[in-house]
Design an enzyme around this catalytic site. Structure first.
Site: not given
Length: 411
Positions: A310, A335, A321
């Protein structure tokens, strides 16, 4: 006016929700129980991510629910639960007033019970342990991430909702609850736990030395509750003053928590860049950005595993990233759905899947997870072994940081 809480699995952020559209029949013709059912129906109708509502006529679902005898709140709650069950989405769920109050308390940083973070496996439907909370009765008894909870006090969990299961594990401090646990490769086992008050200090911080004598700040974040961002900021500031030249952020078995806390923690590591994109059923994208000054620009490695879920995945994905951190460990939980928690007119609550999220590189990680830059598998270890020679993932993170420090001339 309804209070709305934006949630990722276990992630929440407060907001307000405007009134709903007109009733199909006049409001004056409805009982209080029928009004509550209609209130839930309208929230789902307007907000639910899947515009097909699990390939069914959602208006017909409402009509069938209102045809049932609704003579008391319990009957209305049952009708609502049946209505939501037709969506086949374990994250869209109803919470009675007690469950809703308990959820609000838990995210504030306080908790009583056995100390288990749980989830319904979206593929198997089984009730699973995400992680036991550090120092809790569950951890002391030896429960582990991915354990399946088969029975609670002799009652099968097969048809229980997430909140029903959680309610059955709650109780007065000092009382006993028995769980039947299934663990891969082992026989089913009964665990007897005594409920207690759970300490929810989300941050562990230490200054450590690498084998070459380089000062490394070790930070373990156990969940994203209301205290997480402030506590982590204090820890980073303290470690900076002590001369930390690099950092390890340990998100293993961190099941998430408050979305806003996850975003604020991410901003502590980034000067700029996208943190996360959100996509609703119309395909509209929202995004959260970092636009400030990071608390440190020292090299960073993040430890992740199958219990990293989550909001933890938002943080890990954003820093990976953006090239801010390298990830070490195992592929994360996966999730990637966003829930909104609405407070209903009678004090109960409704969690609704309203969107999904994507990492800055537009990766949809739901059910897939995030793959680390350096994959290191590891058998379960005790809390006392975390960050020691027995912790191969931690040792790999130290090795990665040591090489980075040599490259940037901080050896």
């Amino acid at each position: 006016m309804n209070k709305q809480v934006l949630r990722l699995g276990f992630s929440l952020v407060l907001a307000f929700c405007l009134g709903f559209g007109s009733f199909i029949q006049p409001a004056s013709a409805l009982t209080q129980e029928q009004k509550l059912v209609s209130e839930v129906w309208r929230i789902v109708n307007r907000s639910y991510l899947d515009e097909t509502f699990n390939h069914q006529n959602w208006a017909d679902v409402r009509q069938k629910a209102l045809k049932r005898p609704l003579n008391n709140p319990e009957a209305a709650y049952g009708a609502i639960q049946n209505m939501l069950k037709s969506l086949d989405d374990p994250f869209t769920r109803f919470l009675d007033p007690e469950q809703y109050r308990s959820l609000q308390v838990n995210t504030s940083g306080e908790l009583t019970g056995v100390g288990l973070q749980i989830a319904l496996n979206s593929q198997t439907g089984s009730l699973e342990v995400i992680t036991p909370i550090e120092g809790s009765p569950a951890e002391k008894a030896g429960l582990r991430p991915r354990d399946r909870i088969l029975k609670i006090e002799g009652l099968s969990t097969e048809n229980l909702t997430l909140d029903e299961a959680a309610a059955r594990m709650r109780g007065p401090i000092g009382s006993i609850v028995t769980l039947l646990i299934a663990r891969e490769g082992e026989a089913e086992k009964e665990f007897i736990l005594m409920r207690d008050r759970i300490e929810l200090n989300p941050v562990v911080a230490e200054l450590r030395l690498s084998p070459q004598g380089q000062p490394i700040g070790y930070l373990r974040l156990t969940q994203f509750n209301a205290n997480a961002s402030m506590e982590l900021a204090h820890a980073i500031s303290s470690l900076e003053k002590k001369g930390a030249a690099a950092y390890i952020l340990d998100l293993r078995n961190n099941p998430g928590g408050l979305l806003q806390a996850g975003i604020e923690v991410t901003r502590q590591w980034l000067n700029s860049g996208t943190i996360v994109y959100t996509v609703n059923r119309q395909g509209i994208q929202g995004n959260f950005e970092a636009a400030g000054t990071a608390l440190t620009e020292d090299p960073l490695v993040i430890l992740v595993n199958q219990g990293t879920a989550s909001a933890s995945e938002i943080l890990a994905g954003a820093l990976q990233d953006n090239g801010r951190a390298q990830l070490v460990g195992e592929t994360t939980f996966g999730k990637g759905l966003i829930q909104s928690l609405f407070e209903l007119s009678d004090g109960s609550g409704l969690a609704v899947t309203i969107a999904k999220y994507e990492t800055p590189n537009h990766r949809d990680i739901n059910k897939l997870g995030i793959k680390p830059d350096k994959v290191i598998t590891q058998e379960p270890i005790t809390r006392q072994q975390i960050g020691t020679e027995a912790d191969s993932q931690y040792q790999a993170a130290v090795e990665v940081l040591t090489k980075n420090l040599v490259v940037v001339g901080k050896a």
